[in-house]
Design a protein around this motif. Structure first.
Motif, PDB file in Angstrom:
ATOM      1  N   GLU A   2      -5.058  39.955 -12.969  1.00 37.37           N
ATOM      2  CA  GLU A   2      -5.886  41.086 -13.386  1.00 37.37           C
ATOM      3  C   GLU A   2      -7.163  41.109 -12.550  1.00 37.37           C
ATOM      4  O   GLU A   2      -7.894  40.122 -12.482  1.00 37.37           O
ATOM      5  CB  GLU A   2      -6.226  40.958 -14.874  1.00 37.37           C
ATOM      6  N   SER A   4     -10.853  42.164 -11.856  1.00 45.78           N
ATOM      7  CA  SER A   4     -12.049  42.594 -12.589  1.00 45.78           C
ATOM      8  C   SER A   4     -13.093  43.089 -11.585  1.00 45.78           C
ATOM      9  O   SER A   4     -12.956  42.880 -10.380  1.00 45.78           O
ATOM     10  CB  SER A   4     -12.620  41.436 -13.408  1.00 45.78           C
ATOM     11  N   SER A  88      -5.664  50.268 -12.153  1.00 38.54           N
ATOM     12  CA  SER A  88      -5.532  48.893 -11.673  1.00 38.54           C
ATOM     13  C   SER A  88      -4.480  48.730 -10.576  1.00 38.54           C
ATOM     14  O   SER A  88      -4.673  47.929  -9.657  1.00 38.54           O
ATOM     15  CB  SER A  88      -5.243  47.950 -12.837  1.00 38.54           C
TER      16      SER A  88
END
Length: 132
Positions: A2, A4, A88
């Protein structure tokens, strides 16, 4: 993994420092070219011509290094925007492109250092010839 906002933000200081180093190289080469131009006007030496040729190649490389580093910076900022608007998948791709652009800039920097070393060897050869 993920992504960020803090991950692409890590590139900001690295790219900024890289740009400072590239600008310093540019300024040094510009000064050298001005000095060598004056010397070449006084005495048309083959050694000076070869040095100017190498410096010209280095200037082109530095220009390209700077352009690719700036592109990397823009891609890192775009990544942060994409993360912010929750895109994303695209953010991961753009961040990967940013890293690739930074690597290309560093490879060009490596090539520029190699040319710089060759230019210094020309100067050293000239000094060695005069000593003999």
């Amino acid at each position: 993994m993920e992504l960020s906002l803090s991950i692409p933000a890590l590139l900001f200081p690295a790219i900024s420092l890289t740009m400072l180093a590239y600008n310093a190289r540019y300024l040094v080469i510009a000064t050298l070219i001005r000095n060598l131009h004056g010397q070449y006007e006084e005495n048309s030496s083959e050694t000076i011509r070869l040095q100017v040729e190498k410096l010209s190649k280095r200037l082109t490389l530095i220009k390209n290094m700077q352009a690719v580093a700036i592109f990397s910076f823009l891609l890192a900022v775009t990544t942060m925007l994409l993360i912010y608007i929750e895109q994303s998948f695209i953010a991961n791709i753009v961040f990967g492109l940013s890293l690739i652009a930074l690597m290309i800039s560093l490879i060009l920097s490596f090539i520029e250092v190699q040319i710089s070393t060759k230019a210094l060897s020309i100067q050293l050869q000239n000094i060695e010839k005069k000593e003999k």
